[in-house]
Design a protein around this motif. Sequence first.
Motif, PDB file in Angstrom:
ATOM      1  N   TYR A 169       0.847  -1.188   0.000  1.00  0.00           N
ATOM      2  CA  TYR A 169       0.000   0.000   0.000  1.00  0.00           C
ATOM      3  C   TYR A 169       0.886   1.243   0.000  1.00  0.00           C
ATOM      4  CZ  TYR A 169      -3.727  -3.285   0.871  1.00  0.00           C
ATOM      5  OH  TYR A 169      -4.608  -4.326   0.747  1.00  0.00           O
ATOM      6  N   ARG A 179      -6.981   6.108   1.227  1.00  0.00           N
ATOM      7  CA  ARG A 179      -6.447   6.859   2.367  1.00  0.00           C
ATOM      8  C   ARG A 179      -7.441   7.887   2.886  1.00  0.00           C
ATOM      9  NH1 ARG A 179      -1.961   9.673   0.398  1.00  0.00           N
ATOM     10  NH2 ARG A 179      -2.291   8.949  -1.737  1.00  0.00           N
ATOM     11  N   ASN A 185      -8.876   2.938   5.441  1.00  0.00           N
ATOM     12  CA  ASN A 185      -7.510   3.306   5.794  1.00  0.00           C
ATOM     13  C   ASN A 185      -7.078   2.596   7.071  1.00  0.00           C
ATOM     14  OD1 ASN A 185      -5.090   4.721   5.467  1.00  0.00           O
ATOM     15  ND2 ASN A 185      -5.756   6.341   6.837  1.00  0.00           N
ATOM     16  N   TRP A 197       1.738   3.744   5.556  1.00  0.00           N
ATOM     17  CA  TRP A 197       1.711   3.590   4.108  1.00  0.00           C
ATOM     18  C   TRP A 197       3.128   3.752   3.573  1.00  0.00           C
ATOM     19  CZ3 TRP A 197      -2.403   2.972   0.547  1.00  0.00           C
ATOM     20  CH2 TRP A 197      -3.663   2.883   1.119  1.00  0.00           C
TER      21      TRP A 197
END
Length: 550
Positions: A169, A179, A185, A197
Motif C-alpha cells: 500500500y 487513504r 484506511n 503507508w
Amino acid sequence: MDVAIELASSGADVIGVSANLAASGSDVQIAVEKLGRKFYPYQADFTNRDSIYAFLNKVKEEHPKIDILINNAGHILRKPAAEHPDEYWDTIIDINLNAQFIITREIGKQMLTNGYGKIVFTCSLLSFQGGINVPGYAASKGAIASLLKAFCNEWAKHNITVNGIAPGYIATDNTQMLRDDPDRNAAILARIPANKWGQPSDLTGAFVFLSSPASDYINGTILTVDGGVCEEIEAAKVTTDNKTAAHQATQYLLEKGCKKIAFLNFSEFTATSIKRKIGHIDALTQNNIEVDTALILNCSTNKKENIEALTHLLTTQKDVDAIFASSENLSIISYQVCESLGINIPQQIKLIGFSNMTLAAHLNPSFTCITQPAFEIGNEAAKVLFKSIEKPHIDYSDTLIQLNSTITLPILLFLSSCSNKVQTHIQKEFLHAGSGYSKAVVITNGNTKTIYVAGLTGDGEDFETQTRATFNNIKTELESAGATFKDVIKMNTYIVNYKTELIDIFRRVRKEIMGEKEMPASTVVGVQALAAKDKMIEIEAIAIIEINQK
C-alpha cells in the motif's frame, strides 16, 4: 519519478514516457540532469495502439541499445464487479496489460539482438489477491504476474532477466481514495506491521537491484515491497473500541467547559491512532465545534521533537484549554511541557489521554485517562477460543455468525487532571487491619483518593471459604474508604499450589461477589506458600475514586 532519479544516481541515462510528460523542463528531467545524467522525454497514449507504435518506432531509432526496461505505467478505476462498465475494463487492460506486452515485446527484440537486458514490471499485491471493486485492475496485475514469467521462460537463456515488484500500500494518486476513507484506511494499516503507508521512494532500491548485475541470477521472480503486509486471518477477534473511547474522552472535556482542545496524535498511519483521531473529531463535530487542524499535532517516536512541537503549539495557540494525548508517552510529555511553560494542570489546561500506567494516580495532578480493560479482553478471547475448540469442524461462514468479533470499551478513569477544583496536598491514612498480615492505605492527592488494599486474606477451612472471606474483606476495606469493586483498577492474586480446580473456584467466587462486568486488570500468581500461616489465597487491590468531580 523516484525510480528514475534513483536509476540516474546509479549511473543510468533515462528515457521517460507517459501520456502527458512535458517535452522539456519537467521535474523528473531537472532532477535527473542535476545528477549529471541525460533524460529523454517522450509522450504516448497507452490506450491507443497507433500512439504506442509511434513512440516505439521513434525510441528504437534514437536509442538502438536499451539495457533496462521498467514497465511502471498503471491506472485504476473503481466500481463493484456487477457495475464495472466495459469502458473501465478496456481502459485498464489497455494501459496495464496490452501496452506493456507490446512495449516489452518490441524493446525485448533489441535486447535479444544485443544479448543483454533487464526488464522489471510493476505488479501489485492484487497480482495474488482479487481486491474489492477493482476487477479490471486485479485482472491486469494478475496477468502481468504470469506474463513476466512467460517472457522469462523464453528469454532467460539470452541473458535477459524479467522480474516484477509488487508494491504494497503506497501513498500515490491511485490510493488516495483508500487513504481518504477512514474505515478502509484503518483496516489497511492494521494489516501492515510497519504501521504506515509506503512512499514511492520505498520502491526505488528494489527497482535498482533488479536492474543491476547484482540480480543476474534472479529471474521470473516477483519481489514484494509491502512493509510486511499480513493477510487478514479468518478468525474471531477481540478488540477495544478506540473510536468510541476517544469520542467519550473528548465529550468529557467539552462537558468540563473546554472549547479549544489540542489533540496529540501518536501517528498519522496506525489503525489505532486513526480511530482515536476520528473519535475525537466526531465528538467536536457533533457538538458544533469547528475542527481546527492547527490543534491536531502529528507526533513521532522522537521525544525531543514531540516536546518542541507541543511547546510551539502551546506558545502560539494561547487559548488552548485542554490536551488530549492519544498515548501515554505523549501524556508524560504533556506534563513536562506544561511544567516548563508554567501552565497549571488542570486550572489552565485540562489533560486527558490513553494510558495503562499504574502511576497515573500518583502524577500531580493525577492523570485522567482511558485505560484498556485487559481482563475483559483476555476473558472474551478465551471464551471465543473455547467455542471454536468445541466446534472445530464448523464452516467459517457459520463461525462468523456464532462467534463474531467482540469489541470491549476502554474505561475512562476520572482523575484530577481534568477536574475544576484541585487541592495541592497529599494525605495518607491507614484503615483498620483485616485478618492475617493485611493493611489498607488511603492516599488523597488533590481530589483523588487511591486505596491500596495489600496482603488481604480471609479465614476458612477450605480454599473456597477463604476466597469468599478474602473478597468480602476487600469489599469492607473499600467501603470504609468510600469505594466499591467498580473503582478497582488492578488486582493481584496469589494462590498456594496453583492448579486448575482452584482457579475455577476463584473465578466463580469473584464473579459472584464482584459481578461479571466489573472486572479490573488482574494477575493471578501461583506460589508455594504465604507468609500468613494456613492461608491459601492472598489478594491485593488498587482502587481510585475522585472527590467532588464537579
